[in-house]
Design a protein around this motif. Sequence first.
Motif, short mmCIF file in Angstrom:
data_model
loop_
_atom_site.label_atom_id
_atom_site.label_comp_id
_atom_site.label_asym_id
_atom_site.label_seq_id
_atom_site.Cartn_x
_atom_site.Cartn_y
_atom_site.Cartn_z
N THR A 41 0.84 -1.19 0.00
CA THR A 41 0.00 0.00 0.00
C THR A 41 0.88 1.24 0.00
O THR A 41 1.80 1.37 0.82
CB THR A 41 -0.92 0.02 1.23
OG1 THR A 41 -1.78 -1.13 1.19
CG2 THR A 41 -1.76 1.29 1.26
N LEU A 42 0.60 2.15 -0.92
CA LEU A 42 1.33 3.41 -0.99
C LEU A 42 0.66 4.46 -0.13
O LEU A 42 -0.56 4.54 -0.06
CB LEU A 42 1.37 3.91 -2.44
CG LEU A 42 2.16 3.08 -3.46
CD1 LEU A 42 1.98 3.67 -4.84
CD2 LEU A 42 3.62 3.01 -3.09
N GLU A 43 1.49 5.26 0.53
CA GLU A 43 0.97 6.39 1.28
C GLU A 43 0.60 7.51 0.32
O GLU A 43 1.03 7.52 -0.84
CB GLU A 43 2.02 6.87 2.29
CG GLU A 43 2.39 5.83 3.34
CD GLU A 43 3.47 6.32 4.28
OE1 GLU A 43 3.91 7.48 4.12
OE2 GLU A 43 3.89 5.53 5.15
N GLU A 44 -0.19 8.45 0.78
CA GLU A 44 -0.59 9.58 -0.04
C GLU A 44 0.64 10.33 -0.54
O GLU A 44 1.51 10.73 0.24
CB GLU A 44 -1.48 10.54 0.76
CG GLU A 44 -2.02 11.70 -0.04
CD GLU A 44 -3.07 11.27 -1.05
OE1 GLU A 44 -3.25 11.99 -2.05
OE2 GLU A 44 -3.71 10.22 -0.82
N GLY A 45 0.75 10.50 -1.86
CA GLY A 45 1.88 11.24 -2.43
C GLY A 45 3.15 10.44 -2.58
O GLY A 45 4.17 10.98 -3.03
N GLU A 46 3.13 9.16 -2.24
CA GLU A 46 4.35 8.34 -2.31
C GLU A 46 4.65 7.97 -3.76
O GLU A 46 3.76 7.67 -4.56
CB GLU A 46 4.19 7.08 -1.47
CG GLU A 46 5.46 6.25 -1.36
CD GLU A 46 5.31 5.06 -0.43
OE1 GLU A 46 6.29 4.31 -0.25
OE2 GLU A 46 4.19 4.87 0.11
N ASN A 73 -1.94 -0.99 -3.65
CA ASN A 73 -3.08 -0.13 -3.37
C ASN A 73 -2.61 1.31 -3.31
O ASN A 73 -1.61 1.63 -2.67
CB ASN A 73 -3.72 -0.53 -2.03
CG ASN A 73 -4.35 -1.91 -2.09
OD1 ASN A 73 -5.24 -2.17 -2.88
ND2 ASN A 73 -3.84 -2.81 -1.26
N GLY A 74 -3.37 2.18 -3.96
CA GLY A 74 -3.01 3.59 -4.00
C GLY A 74 -2.40 3.95 -5.34
O GLY A 74 -1.97 3.08 -6.10
N ARG A 75 -2.34 5.21 -5.63
CA ARG A 75 -1.80 5.70 -6.90
C ARG A 75 -0.51 6.46 -6.61
O ARG A 75 -0.49 7.40 -5.82
CB ARG A 75 -2.81 6.61 -7.59
CG ARG A 75 -2.37 7.07 -8.98
CD ARG A 75 -3.47 7.86 -9.65
NE ARG A 75 -4.65 7.03 -9.87
CZ ARG A 75 -4.80 6.24 -10.92
NH1 ARG A 75 -3.87 6.16 -11.82
NH2 ARG A 75 -5.91 5.53 -11.05
N SER A 77 2.56 9.06 -6.87
CA SER A 77 2.68 10.41 -7.39
C SER A 77 3.61 10.44 -8.60
O SER A 77 3.54 11.35 -9.43
CB SER A 77 3.22 11.35 -6.31
OG SER A 77 4.49 10.90 -5.84
N MET A 112 -3.75 0.67 -8.10
CA MET A 112 -3.26 1.74 -8.96
C MET A 112 -3.08 1.31 -10.40
O MET A 112 -3.08 0.14 -10.75
CB MET A 112 -1.94 2.24 -8.44
CG MET A 112 -0.86 1.19 -8.51
SD MET A 112 0.76 1.88 -8.30
CE MET A 112 1.66 0.93 -9.49
#
Length: 263
Positions: A41-46, A73-75, A77, A112
Amino acid sequence: MIFYYSGCGNSRMAADQLAERLGEKLVFIPDAARAGEYCYTLEEGEMLGFVWPVYCWAPPKLVLDFVSKLKINGRPSHCWTVCTCGDTAGHTEKVWRKALKNAGKRLGQGTMDLSLDAIYSVIMPETYINLKGMMLDTPEGAARKVADAKVRLDEIAKSIAAHRKESSMILGPKPWLNTYLVRPLFYAFLVKDRYFTVSDACKGCGRCAEVCPLKNITIVDKRPRWNGNCTTCEACYHNCPANAIQFGKATLGKGQYRGPDSL
């Protein structure tokens, strides 16, 4: 987050330097694959990065296999890749973009899109010498390549931090031929650990088993035994203290490369 693979240390040096400059954590692909750890899982902005060596003008098969199972999981940056090579990369970028695109299609809801924003090749010392005519760089040439690579990696780190979308790859002559014709033949006939032999100079120290990134070597009766899961990264050959390991007759008398930290 940076996923990386390295056999003889060149890509590890690149991954370490980039992780330090960018403040990213590292995940060693062979360790993650052995543990069955494919979900992250990626953190916000990672950002999401990949570092690995070019094998016969394409990404290593073990890296492609890992990405085919990767679930994030996550998109990110910014999604980037740095690959190390002795000289040219052929159509490595095309193969890699296709692999990421296919992985992105496979991902389910909440995960993502694996689209690549930037990719760079970095010239590092030669390590693969399993064919007649293939030689290591001279110590002076290897040291020069490492010094130049450190400068280039600093420049790349700045580009990545700025989220620049770019491609800076050294294709070399006949890239299609090398990637799409020579590479399949290479895997079919040369990625075989049965060609490794060990001489009486072997002391049974176990260094080869220790450095093998795929843990493909076991020590039996004080001699290494290869177990069929080899990517011919040459780590065992180059790191043998007695230079007792050979790949058939192809490596005889060619010397060893102990990695960028030794220069």
